[in-house]
Design a protein around this motif. Structure first.
Motif, mmCIF file in Angstrom:
data_model
loop_
_atom_site.group_PDB
_atom_site.id
_atom_site.type_symbol
_atom_site.label_atom_id
_atom_site.label_comp_id
_atom_site.label_asym_id
_atom_site.label_seq_id
_atom_site.Cartn_x
_atom_site.Cartn_y
_atom_site.Cartn_z
ATOM 1 N N ASP A 280 12.028 -49.583 17.648
ATOM 2 C CA ASP A 280 12.657 -49.149 16.402
ATOM 3 C C ASP A 280 13.109 -47.700 16.443
ATOM 4 O O ASP A 280 13.462 -47.122 15.387
ATOM 5 C CB ASP A 280 11.679 -49.359 15.235
ATOM 6 C CG ASP A 280 11.365 -50.838 15.020
ATOM 7 O OD1 ASP A 280 12.148 -51.685 15.505
ATOM 8 O OD2 ASP A 280 10.335 -51.144 14.385
ATOM 9 N N ASP A 281 13.071 -47.077 17.647
ATOM 10 C CA ASP A 281 13.492 -45.673 17.819
ATOM 11 C C ASP A 281 12.701 -44.711 16.945
ATOM 12 O O ASP A 281 13.201 -43.659 16.535
ATOM 13 C CB ASP A 281 14.995 -45.516 17.516
ATOM 14 C CG ASP A 281 15.857 -46.253 18.527
ATOM 15 O OD1 ASP A 281 15.406 -46.358 19.686
ATOM 16 O OD2 ASP A 281 16.937 -46.741 18.154
ATOM 17 N N VAL A 282 11.433 -45.120 16.651
ATOM 18 C CA VAL A 282 10.571 -44.189 15.930
ATOM 19 C C VAL A 282 10.275 -43.001 16.825
ATOM 20 O O VAL A 282 10.151 -41.848 16.365
ATOM 21 C CB VAL A 282 9.276 -44.885 15.477
ATOM 22 C CG1 VAL A 282 8.321 -43.874 14.831
ATOM 23 C CG2 VAL A 282 9.578 -46.027 14.516
ATOM 24 N N VAL A 283 10.111 -43.292 18.111
ATOM 25 C CA VAL A 283 9.946 -42.221 19.102
ATOM 26 C C VAL A 283 11.041 -42.381 20.148
ATOM 27 O O VAL A 283 11.467 -43.508 20.458
ATOM 28 C CB VAL A 283 8.563 -42.277 19.775
ATOM 29 C CG1 VAL A 283 7.467 -41.939 18.799
ATOM 30 C CG2 VAL A 283 8.303 -43.641 20.404
ATOM 31 N N THR A 284 11.481 -41.276 20.708
ATOM 32 C CA THR A 284 12.536 -41.305 21.729
ATOM 33 C C THR A 284 12.220 -40.275 22.806
ATOM 34 O O THR A 284 11.323 -39.436 22.653
ATOM 35 C CB THR A 284 13.911 -40.986 21.106
ATOM 36 O OG1 THR A 284 13.837 -39.708 20.463
ATOM 37 C CG2 THR A 284 14.322 -42.056 20.091
ATOM 38 N N GLY A 285 12.978 -40.340 23.867
ATOM 39 C CA GLY A 285 12.862 -39.323 24.918
ATOM 40 C C GLY A 285 11.497 -39.370 25.603
ATOM 41 O O GLY A 285 10.987 -40.423 25.970
ATOM 42 N N GLU A 286 10.889 -38.176 25.782
ATOM 43 C CA GLU A 286 9.605 -38.049 26.453
ATOM 44 C C GLU A 286 8.496 -38.761 25.696
ATOM 45 O O GLU A 286 7.577 -39.335 26.300
ATOM 46 C CB GLU A 286 9.250 -36.569 26.639
ATOM 47 C CG GLU A 286 10.147 -35.829 27.602
ATOM 48 C CD GLU A 286 10.070 -36.402 28.997
ATOM 49 O OE1 GLU A 286 8.962 -36.858 29.403
ATOM 50 O OE2 GLU A 286 11.092 -36.426 29.697
ATOM 51 N N ASP A 287 8.585 -38.745 24.360
ATOM 52 C CA ASP A 287 7.570 -39.445 23.563
ATOM 53 C C ASP A 287 7.613 -40.952 23.826
ATOM 54 O O ASP A 287 6.580 -41.629 23.886
ATOM 55 C CB ASP A 287 7.774 -39.186 22.070
ATOM 56 C CG ASP A 287 7.450 -37.742 21.708
ATOM 57 O OD1 ASP A 287 6.669 -37.124 22.471
ATOM 58 O OD2 ASP A 287 7.946 -37.252 20.688
ATOM 59 N N ALA A 288 8.834 -41.476 23.974
ATOM 60 C CA ALA A 288 8.968 -42.906 24.256
ATOM 61 C C ALA A 288 8.350 -43.241 25.606
ATOM 62 O O ALA A 288 7.667 -44.278 25.760
ATOM 63 C CB ALA A 288 10.436 -43.322 24.222
ATOM 64 N N LYS A 289 8.566 -42.373 26.620
ATOM 65 C CA LYS A 289 7.964 -42.604 27.926
ATOM 66 C C LYS A 289 6.432 -42.541 27.832
ATOM 67 O O LYS A 289 5.716 -43.329 28.469
ATOM 68 C CB LYS A 289 8.455 -41.567 28.922
ATOM 69 C CG LYS A 289 9.915 -41.752 29.336
ATOM 70 C CD LYS A 289 10.295 -40.706 30.378
ATOM 71 C CE LYS A 289 11.748 -40.898 30.821
ATOM 72 N NZ LYS A 289 12.125 -39.907 31.860
ATOM 73 N N HIS A 290 5.943 -41.595 27.037
ATOM 74 C CA HIS A 290 4.495 -41.488 26.866
ATOM 75 C C HIS A 290 3.933 -42.757 26.226
ATOM 76 O O HIS A 290 2.878 -43.266 26.627
ATOM 77 C CB HIS A 290 4.186 -40.263 25.998
ATOM 78 C CG HIS A 290 2.715 -40.102 25.719
ATOM 79 N ND1 HIS A 290 1.783 -39.823 26.698
ATOM 80 C CD2 HIS A 290 2.016 -40.201 24.535
ATOM 81 C CE1 HIS A 290 0.580 -39.751 26.168
ATOM 82 N NE2 HIS A 290 0.705 -39.971 24.847
ATOM 83 N N PHE A 291 4.642 -43.286 25.233
ATOM 84 C CA PHE A 291 4.211 -44.518 24.581
ATOM 85 C C PHE A 291 4.200 -45.688 25.564
ATOM 86 O O PHE A 291 3.299 -46.537 25.550
ATOM 87 C CB PHE A 291 5.124 -44.830 23.393
ATOM 88 C CG PHE A 291 4.684 -44.173 22.116
ATOM 89 C CD1 PHE A 291 4.193 -42.878 22.127
ATOM 90 C CD2 PHE A 291 4.756 -44.851 20.900
ATOM 91 C CE1 PHE A 291 3.801 -42.260 20.945
ATOM 92 C CE2 PHE A 291 4.347 -44.245 19.719
ATOM 93 C CZ PHE A 291 3.869 -42.949 19.739
ATOM 94 N N LEU A 292 5.230 -45.721 26.417
ATOM 95 C CA LEU A 292 5.287 -46.798 27.411
ATOM 96 C C LEU A 292 4.153 -46.681 28.425
ATOM 97 O O LEU A 292 3.609 -47.688 28.886
ATOM 98 C CB LEU A 292 6.642 -46.779 28.124
ATOM 99 C CG LEU A 292 7.836 -47.201 27.257
ATOM 100 C CD1 LEU A 292 9.135 -47.040 28.033
ATOM 101 C CD2 LEU A 292 7.685 -48.657 26.793
#
Length: 478
Positions: A280-292
């Protein structure tokens, strides 16, 4: 094919019936033996009496001029009556000449059977001193013969003593005693068995009642502790202990379902939330990688739990095969400690290894044994809170080699020590601090069984815990 169960008798009916049958057979055997003995003794007594009479009566018979003279009749009547009273035996007395003609007869009327004997004896010869069978008054009896001789030694006649069967073989007093004895013994024996069996089955009925109670899901059973019989007491004690363990296992099962559900649900929920945030693009960029990355770690954790379940099930059904080979435990354990220390990378955990023998060889599967030792080391680390000392002691026992793994952790509560090797069991502390399914030690025990060894909790206290791994020792191959 009929599946109807056969009708079963109660313990009281079963043993009472068999006891009655045994009692009846025993009484019949005893009765037959008793009656045979009585008849034998009665016959023997009468034979002894007959022989004695044939020896005594001729002493009162006079022989003059080759002829038998009996003397006054009143003398013989009194004499024979006294002999009957003295011996307790009824008999008939006959004196005949050498031609079989009666000279003296008591009773006066000679029975036809006796007449036939007198005539036969005259023609065929006399068997003196030996009881001869005769059927008198429809009953079997016997008679005795004695020669009457003159002073010159010639035979002038014969004395016949015939036993009367209705009297000689009837012992009414003895038979009545035997009959009464049979009845008394039968009633007394049956009554004792009945009372003892009722007393025996009472505690068994309590156990049956408790069994039905457990079957309905209630494990709080109460049995009478005031049992004096050792076997019944041990049965009740074992049953009570079994009920307590079933109650504990039922409690653990409920906790297991809740724990496994929670342990599997937690990573799934985390993964779902993290993926949804990225999607849902709540997080993007480096945060998205961290979540993954977090999703990947949770996936690995979930995978490890599933692998534990699969591996435990494989050992439980015997689907895992071990490959045993000769192993030098000194070298083997030192390598495990080095690898585990490098992987752990925790400078506050100190591992010391001591062996009483520089070369200890066993036949084992190194991969599986390493899995057991590493699991115990991981548990020790968790118990110490990432800070403490682990001592590994290798020594030889009787026909075995033992590995003691001693940590300085907080120990295992006494109430939990009996269940640590149970599947899915997790202590109170582990449930709050460590994520897992409680299969580690259960899996270790299954592995050690496959390796023909054992793992046990040797000691545990607030100062630390000692686990002992046992294996069979072998001679080193040069």
């Amino acid at each position: 094919m009929s599946t109807t169960s056969p009708e079963r008798k109660t313990l009281l009916q079963y043993w009472t019936t068999r006891y009655v049958i045994t009692l009846i057979i025993g009484l019949i055997a005893i009765g037959a033996s008793s009656f045979y003995f009585l008849e034998f003794k009665s016959t023997q007594k009468n034979e002894d009496t007959g022989r004695a009479l044939t020896e005594e009566i001729p002493k009162h018979i006079q022989v003059r001029n080759g002829r038998i003279e009996m003397g006054p009749m009143h003398f013989w009547e009194d004499f024979l009556i006294k002999k009957r009273e003295a011996t307790g035996t009824q008999f008939m007395t006959f004196v005949v000449d050498t031609n079989g003609r009666p000279i003296f007869s008591k009773p006066e009327l000679i029975p036809p059977e006796v007449k036939a004997v007198l005539q036969e004896q005259t023609t065929m010869g006399v068997a003196e001193g030996v009881p001869q069978p005769i059927s008198l008054q429809g009953n079997a009896t016997s008679y005795f013969v004695k020669k009457i001789q003159s002073t010159q030694g010639s035979t002038v006649g014969y004395l016949y003593i015939v036993l009367i069967p209705s009297q000689s073989f009837d012992v009414p007093n003895y038979k009545e005693i035997v009959y009464v004895m049979f009845v008394v013994v039968f009633i007394l024996g049956w009554g004792i068995l009945y009372l003892l069996t009722r007393r025996l089955i009472k505690p068994l009925q309590d156990v049956v009642k408790a069994t039905k109670q457990i079957k309905n899901g209630s494990y709080q059973v109460e049995l009478n502790p005031a049992i004096k019989e050792k076997e019944i007491f041990e049965l009740q004690e074992s049953f009570s202990e079994m009920a307590k363990q079933l109650n504990q296992l039922d409690y653990l099962r409920n906790k297991l379902l809740a724990g496994v559900t929670h342990e599997l649900k937690t990573p799934v929920t985390s993964i779902s939330g993290l993926v949804q945030a990225v999607r849902d693009d709540v997080v993007t960029g480096e945060d998205a990688k961290h979540f993954l990355n977090l999703c990947f770690k949770e996936t690995q954790h979930l995978q490890r739990m599933i692998e534990d379940l699969l591996e435990f099930n494989s050992y439980a059904v015997g689907a895992i095969k071990v490959k045993q080979e000769q192993t030098n435990l000194n070298v083997f354990i030192a390598e495990i400690i080095q690898q585990w220390s490098l992987t752990d990378k925790d400078p506050d955990i100190q591992v010391d290894f001591h062996s009483e023998n520089p070369s200890v060889y066993v036949m084992t599967d190194g991969v599986r044994l390493k899995q057991v030792i590493v699991n115990v080391l991981n548990n020790a680390k968790a118990a110490m809170g990432d800070k403490g000392k682990i001592q590994i002691h290798l020594y030889e026992g009787q026909n075995s080699v033992k590995i003691d793994i001693n940590d300085t952790g907080t120990g295992i509560p006494e109430s939990e020590q009996g269940y640590i090797f149970e599947s899915f069991f997790r202590g109170e502390l582990k449930q709050t601090l460590v994520r897992g399914m409680g299969l580690g030690l259960a899996l270790c025990r299954n592995i050690m069984k496959e390796l023909d060894g054992n793992i046990e909790l040797k000691e545990s206290s607030p100062r630390g815990t000692i686990f002992t791994i046992s294996l069979k020792v072998v001679e080193a191959i040069s």
